[in-house]
Design a protein around this motif. Structure first.
Motif, short mmCIF file in Angstrom:
data_model
loop_
_atom_site.label_atom_id
_atom_site.label_comp_id
_atom_site.label_asym_id
_atom_site.label_seq_id
_atom_site.Cartn_x
_atom_site.Cartn_y
_atom_site.Cartn_z
N ARG A 94 0.83 -1.21 0.00
CA ARG A 94 0.00 0.00 0.00
C ARG A 94 0.86 1.26 0.00
NH1 ARG A 94 -4.65 2.23 3.89
NH2 ARG A 94 -5.08 3.99 2.53
N GLY A 95 1.95 1.21 0.74
CA GLY A 95 2.87 2.34 0.77
C GLY A 95 3.49 2.58 -0.61
N ARG A 96 3.86 1.49 -1.28
CA ARG A 96 4.44 1.63 -2.62
C ARG A 96 3.46 2.26 -3.59
NH1 ARG A 96 9.21 -1.27 -3.03
NH2 ARG A 96 9.49 -2.64 -1.24
N GLU A 97 2.23 1.80 -3.51
CA GLU A 97 1.22 2.35 -4.42
C GLU A 97 1.01 3.84 -4.17
OE1 GLU A 97 -2.19 -0.06 -3.70
OE2 GLU A 97 -1.24 -1.85 -4.55
N ALA A 98 0.89 4.18 -2.90
CA ALA A 98 0.67 5.58 -2.56
C ALA A 98 1.83 6.43 -3.07
CB ALA A 98 0.50 5.74 -1.06
N TYR A 99 3.03 5.92 -2.93
CA TYR A 99 4.19 6.70 -3.37
C TYR A 99 4.21 6.87 -4.88
CZ TYR A 99 8.85 8.62 -3.61
OH TYR A 99 9.91 9.44 -3.85
N GLY A 100 3.80 5.83 -5.59
CA GLY A 100 3.71 5.94 -7.05
C GLY A 100 2.75 7.05 -7.45
N ALA A 101 1.60 7.06 -6.83
CA ALA A 101 0.62 8.10 -7.13
C ALA A 101 1.18 9.47 -6.79
CB ALA A 101 -0.66 7.84 -6.35
N TRP A 102 1.85 9.54 -5.66
CA TRP A 102 2.44 10.80 -5.22
C TRP A 102 3.43 11.35 -6.25
CZ3 TRP A 102 2.15 14.82 -2.23
CH2 TRP A 102 3.29 15.57 -1.95
N GLN A 103 4.25 10.46 -6.78
CA GLN A 103 5.22 10.91 -7.78
C GLN A 103 4.53 11.52 -8.99
OE1 GLN A 103 7.53 7.18 -7.98
NE2 GLN A 103 9.32 8.46 -7.63
N GLY A 104 3.40 10.90 -9.37
CA GLY A 104 2.63 11.46 -10.47
C GLY A 104 2.17 12.88 -10.17
N PHE A 105 1.64 13.07 -8.97
CA PHE A 105 1.17 14.40 -8.58
C PHE A 105 2.31 15.41 -8.58
CE2 PHE A 105 -2.19 11.93 -6.08
CZ PHE A 105 -3.13 12.08 -7.10
N CYS A 106 3.47 14.94 -8.10
CA CYS A 106 4.63 15.83 -8.06
C CYS A 106 5.05 16.25 -9.46
CB CYS A 106 5.82 15.14 -7.38
SG CYS A 106 5.74 15.18 -5.60
N ARG A 107 5.02 15.30 -10.37
CA ARG A 107 5.41 15.65 -11.74
C ARG A 107 4.46 16.68 -12.34
NH1 ARG A 107 7.28 10.33 -12.07
NH2 ARG A 107 5.21 9.57 -12.61
N GLU A 108 3.18 16.47 -12.11
CA GLU A 108 2.19 17.44 -12.58
C GLU A 108 2.48 18.83 -12.02
OE1 GLU A 108 -1.94 16.72 -11.65
OE2 GLU A 108 -1.77 14.66 -12.42
N MET A 109 2.66 18.87 -10.72
CA MET A 109 2.89 20.14 -10.05
C MET A 109 4.14 20.80 -10.62
SD MET A 109 4.92 21.67 -7.66
CE MET A 109 5.67 20.28 -6.81
N GLU A 110 5.15 19.99 -10.85
CA GLU A 110 6.41 20.52 -11.33
C GLU A 110 6.24 21.11 -12.73
OE1 GLU A 110 9.55 18.12 -9.46
OE2 GLU A 110 10.49 18.30 -11.43
N GLU A 111 5.47 20.43 -13.55
CA GLU A 111 5.24 20.96 -14.89
C GLU A 111 4.55 22.31 -14.83
OE1 GLU A 111 6.28 20.72 -17.88
OE2 GLU A 111 7.59 19.33 -16.83
N GLN A 112 3.58 22.35 -13.93
CA GLN A 112 2.88 23.63 -13.73
C GLN A 112 3.84 24.72 -13.27
OE1 GLN A 112 -0.96 24.07 -12.39
NE2 GLN A 112 -0.35 26.13 -12.96
N MET A 113 4.66 24.36 -12.32
CA MET A 113 5.58 25.34 -11.73
C MET A 113 6.57 25.85 -12.76
SD MET A 113 8.08 24.87 -8.42
CE MET A 113 9.56 24.19 -9.14
N LEU A 114 7.00 24.96 -13.65
CA LEU A 114 8.07 25.31 -14.58
C LEU A 114 7.54 25.70 -15.97
CD1 LEU A 114 10.63 22.58 -13.55
CD2 LEU A 114 10.54 24.96 -12.84
N THR A 115 6.28 26.01 -16.03
CA THR A 115 5.70 26.47 -17.29
C THR A 115 6.50 27.67 -17.79
OG1 THR A 115 3.50 25.78 -16.61
CG2 THR A 115 3.63 27.42 -18.37
N GLY A 116 6.90 27.61 -19.05
CA GLY A 116 7.65 28.74 -19.62
C GLY A 116 9.14 28.68 -19.37
#
Lengths: 144, 144
Positions: A94-116
């Motif tokens: 369960r911890g592994r799954e949650a971390y996988g999902a978390w990484q996805g969210f982080c990547r999204e956020m990072e893309e947003q942050m680094l727009t431009g």
DNA sequence: GGTCTATAATTGACATGTCAATGGTTGACA
DNA sequence: TGTCAACCATTGACATGTCAATTATAGACC
């Protein structure tokens, strides 16, 4: 309006945390917990002391976060046979799954942050942050 | 070892806070309090709601920090005659002095952090941080 | 004027961070 | 072997942040 680096860093960090907060809620994790999962996944298992060093956080905070993570089924504390002072902490599926999902969210956020930001700017930004961190870290060790 | 921007920003921010913590202790201020003093000094006085927006923090946090700052003699709450719901917060002389000292500590810390950065790099770093902040801020407003 | 909604601040409950103190365990050394 | 120091984890007390609920006041609208 006080354009200090202290302010700039604070605000960027804070905005990041706010962007990720809703996802933490979804996953049932607290703010400092994904970092713990990441370390455990990379290292198989860990003592709490090591986790505290990695997270650069007081061992007391780790202890309480693990309480909550264990209750949530993300990790297990298994006593160390060799050294009964220590706990070996391991990640559950369960911890592994949650971390996988978390990484996805982080990547999204990072893309947003680094727009431009161009690739070169991204690399430079990462470099600046690393250098700033190292400079402060070194001063803190020798100075204090 | 997971070189995400999330991690990089977190660590830089955290190192900054750790570098400044001892000085906060000296001054008798808490971590969020200098920001409040800065705003009050620039604006003469403020309602708590405005402070919360400026600090990007829940009004409840402001309320409790002001309790402590008032106890410490850094600020005063003076009720607003026109609108008895509100409190006008003002800085005391002691608050001004503490903020002056704080700015000095911040400058020191910043110099340490930016050791080895050219003027151009400093400007770029500040620019990156501002852009990252704006990108996240905008997304948060429209998206949520 | 009287009710109804919006706003300002406060309070409670909880998570996370700090520091300081405690409890158990280990290991070193006289 | 017995003591003593070092170490790991936990706990308590406090500051700061979140969210939700409450209190008091203002202002709008009937």
């Amino acid at each position: 309006m006080e354009r200090t680096f202290h302010m700039l860093l604070y605000r960027a960090f804070h905005a990041q945390r706010n962007a990720l907060r809703p996802h933490l809620g979804e996953l049932g994790l607290g703010a400092g917990q994904p970092k713990i999962l990441g370390y455990l996944i990379q290292n198989g298992s860990s003592r709490q002391r090591q986790l505290a060093e990695y997270c650069e956080v007081d061992p007391a905070a780790i202890s309480r976060m693990l309480d909550s993570m264990q209750k949530g089924g993300f990790v297990l504390r298994q006593g160390d046979e060799q050294n009964r002072r220590c706990e070996q902490i391991v990640v559950t599926e369960r911890g592994r799954e949650a971390y996988g999902a978390w990484q996805g969210f982080c990547r999204e956020m990072e893309e947003q942050m680094l727009t431009g930001f161009s690739d070169q700017e991204r690399a430079q930004f990462a470099d600046y942050l690393s250098r700033a961190y190292r400079n402060l870290k070194e001063g803190g060790e020798s100075g204090a």
